[in-house]
Design a protein around this motif. Structure first.
Motif, mmCIF file in Angstrom:
data_model
loop_
_atom_site.group_PDB
_atom_site.id
_atom_site.type_symbol
_atom_site.label_atom_id
_atom_site.label_comp_id
_atom_site.label_asym_id
_atom_site.label_seq_id
_atom_site.Cartn_x
_atom_site.Cartn_y
_atom_site.Cartn_z
ATOM 1 N N MET A 46 0.615 -1.193 0.070
ATOM 2 C CA MET A 46 -0.156 -0.032 -0.092
ATOM 3 C C MET A 46 0.825 1.191 0.025
ATOM 4 O O MET A 46 0.409 2.331 -0.639
ATOM 5 C CB MET A 46 -0.882 -0.147 1.269
ATOM 6 C CG MET A 46 -2.066 -0.799 1.130
ATOM 7 S SD MET A 46 -3.126 -0.763 -0.494
ATOM 8 C CE MET A 46 -2.710 -2.239 -1.289
ATOM 9 N N GLU A 47 2.090 1.174 0.700
ATOM 10 C CA GLU A 47 2.869 2.396 0.667
ATOM 11 C C GLU A 47 3.507 2.541 -0.825
ATOM 12 O O GLU A 47 3.477 3.802 -1.055
ATOM 13 C CB GLU A 47 3.844 2.023 1.561
ATOM 14 C CG GLU A 47 3.770 2.161 3.261
ATOM 15 C CD GLU A 47 4.734 1.764 4.092
ATOM 16 O OE1 GLU A 47 5.927 1.488 3.681
ATOM 17 O OE2 GLU A 47 4.617 1.861 5.237
ATOM 18 N N TRP A 48 3.858 1.504 -1.385
ATOM 19 C CA TRP A 48 4.379 1.527 -2.743
ATOM 20 C C TRP A 48 3.184 2.087 -3.640
ATOM 21 O O TRP A 48 3.601 2.991 -4.419
ATOM 22 C CB TRP A 48 4.908 0.117 -3.202
ATOM 23 C CG TRP A 48 5.514 -0.022 -4.344
ATOM 24 C CD1 TRP A 48 6.878 -0.041 -4.610
ATOM 25 C CD2 TRP A 48 4.891 -0.450 -5.707
ATOM 26 N NE1 TRP A 48 7.299 -0.283 -5.927
ATOM 27 C CE2 TRP A 48 5.876 -0.436 -6.635
ATOM 28 C CE3 TRP A 48 3.650 -0.314 -6.178
ATOM 29 C CZ2 TRP A 48 5.688 -0.686 -8.001
ATOM 30 C CZ3 TRP A 48 3.023 -0.432 -7.308
ATOM 31 C CH2 TRP A 48 4.297 -0.746 -8.293
ATOM 32 N N VAL A 49 2.108 1.615 -3.683
ATOM 33 C CA VAL A 49 1.071 2.136 -4.510
ATOM 34 C C VAL A 49 0.586 3.687 -4.445
ATOM 35 O O VAL A 49 0.722 4.269 -5.215
ATOM 36 C CB VAL A 49 -0.135 1.417 -4.209
ATOM 37 C CG1 VAL A 49 -1.488 2.140 -4.909
ATOM 38 C CG2 VAL A 49 -0.048 -0.177 -4.794
ATOM 39 N N SER A 50 0.773 4.015 -2.969
ATOM 40 C CA SER A 50 0.466 5.426 -2.627
ATOM 41 C C SER A 50 1.595 6.272 -3.147
ATOM 42 O O SER A 50 1.122 7.465 -3.956
ATOM 43 C CB SER A 50 0.317 5.527 -1.177
ATOM 44 O OG SER A 50 -0.882 4.867 -0.807
ATOM 45 N N GLU A 51 2.798 6.103 -2.713
ATOM 46 C CA GLU A 51 3.899 6.850 -3.244
ATOM 47 C C GLU A 51 4.051 7.015 -4.810
ATOM 48 O O GLU A 51 4.029 8.148 -5.179
ATOM 49 C CB GLU A 51 5.173 6.207 -3.015
ATOM 50 C CG GLU A 51 5.378 6.441 -1.063
ATOM 51 C CD GLU A 51 6.385 5.639 -0.495
ATOM 52 O OE1 GLU A 51 7.160 5.195 -1.519
ATOM 53 O OE2 GLU A 51 6.615 5.646 0.505
ATOM 54 N N ARG A 52 3.912 5.869 -5.579
ATOM 55 C CA ARG A 52 4.080 6.145 -6.929
ATOM 56 C C ARG A 52 2.858 6.742 -7.818
ATOM 57 O O ARG A 52 2.930 7.335 -8.472
ATOM 58 C CB ARG A 52 4.293 4.740 -7.366
ATOM 59 C CG ARG A 52 5.914 4.177 -7.300
ATOM 60 C CD ARG A 52 6.076 2.675 -7.001
ATOM 61 N NE ARG A 52 7.395 2.552 -7.122
ATOM 62 C CZ ARG A 52 8.224 2.720 -5.783
ATOM 63 N NH1 ARG A 52 7.284 3.012 -4.777
ATOM 64 N NH2 ARG A 52 9.561 2.352 -5.633
ATOM 65 N N LEU A 53 1.873 6.236 -7.209
ATOM 66 C CA LEU A 53 0.665 6.888 -7.686
ATOM 67 C C LEU A 53 0.413 8.241 -7.798
ATOM 68 O O LEU A 53 0.138 8.829 -8.777
ATOM 69 C CB LEU A 53 -0.776 6.057 -7.379
ATOM 70 C CG LEU A 53 -1.933 6.605 -7.991
ATOM 71 C CD1 LEU A 53 -1.969 6.471 -9.545
ATOM 72 C CD2 LEU A 53 -3.224 5.887 -7.168
ATOM 73 N N LEU A 54 0.564 8.821 -6.590
ATOM 74 C CA LEU A 54 0.364 10.217 -6.259
ATOM 75 C C LEU A 54 1.362 10.858 -6.903
ATOM 76 O O LEU A 54 1.407 11.856 -7.301
ATOM 77 C CB LEU A 54 0.479 10.269 -4.784
ATOM 78 C CG LEU A 54 -0.996 9.855 -3.983
ATOM 79 C CD1 LEU A 54 -0.761 10.037 -2.391
ATOM 80 C CD2 LEU A 54 -2.086 10.559 -4.456
ATOM 81 N N ALA A 55 2.740 10.386 -6.738
ATOM 82 C CA ALA A 55 3.984 11.021 -7.644
ATOM 83 C C ALA A 55 3.514 11.147 -9.074
ATOM 84 O O ALA A 55 3.799 12.154 -9.515
ATOM 85 C CB ALA A 55 5.144 10.130 -7.239
#
Length: 202
Positions: free
Chosen positions: A64-73
């Motif tokens: 979930m951290e990986w998804v959040s960081e990359r999607l929002l970036a």
């Protein structure tokens, strides 16, 4: 398939694990992914896996951290170069669509986490991602109002809900059809209808 170098740092091994889970989620029900399946796909033992993660829930949290960081970036980058609020809204939509096409396991994992009855950290992170995403969209809608591109009567929360709902619907439909890549073909027409609706909001 993820390329797997022989020697990896602890951080690289953690990221490799996350990417493996995302890959597996594109192929099967995320709830059925076991640590044994993750380890086998990576070519390591479960013991090696647990040297980097304390539990399966810890792995899901990292996902979930990986998804959040990359999607929002990716969304922030796309909207930062847009010439107007409406262009930024479209850029955010298409950036999200392309992210899903590249990582089809992501929406399946988000759906799975949000449907869980227990309040896991991964579920709370998925919910937070949606809240942060909604806030970003809200700022774009407000900017569109200030600059006269969107009507003052536009309900920003409803517009954000519909925006995310369209993406979720497209993702689900593409999974049902068995061709996630086609989401890129359907997205422009769907967004065109959405744009007309928010421009004409009363």
């Amino acid at each position: 398939m993820i390329a797997r170098p022989t020697y990896l740092s602890a951080e690289e091994r953690r990221e490799m694990t996350v990417e493996t889970v995302v890959d597996l989620a594109a192929e099967q029900n995320p709830a059925d992914i076991t640590t044994d399946a993750i380890a086998k796909r990576m070519g390591v033992t479960q013991g090696a896996l647990f040297r980097h993660f304390s539990s399966k829930d810890a792995i899901l949290q990292a996902v979930m951290e990986w998804v959040s960081e990359r999607l929002l970036a990716r969304i922030d980058k796309a909207t930062s170069i847009a010439a107007s609020p409406l262009e930024a809204i479209e850029a955010a939509f298409m950036a999200h669509i392309h992210f899903i096409a590249e990582h089809p396991g992501v929406p399946r994992m988000l759906f799975e986490e949000l449907q869980r009855t227990e309040q896991t950290l991964a579920k709370r992170m998925a919910r937070t991602l949606l809240q942060v995403y909604g806030d970003r969209l809200g700022r774009l809608f407000m900017d569109g109002k200030r600059r006269g591109q969107l009507p003052a009567s536009l309900d920003e929360k409803a517009a954000a809900t519909l925006f995310v709902g369209m993406i979720q619907g497209l993702a689900m439909q593409s999974h049902i059809e068995g061709d996630v890549k086609r989401i890129r073909e359907s997205a422009p027409g769907v967004f065109a209808l959405y744009r007309r609706s928010i421009e004409a909001a009363k």
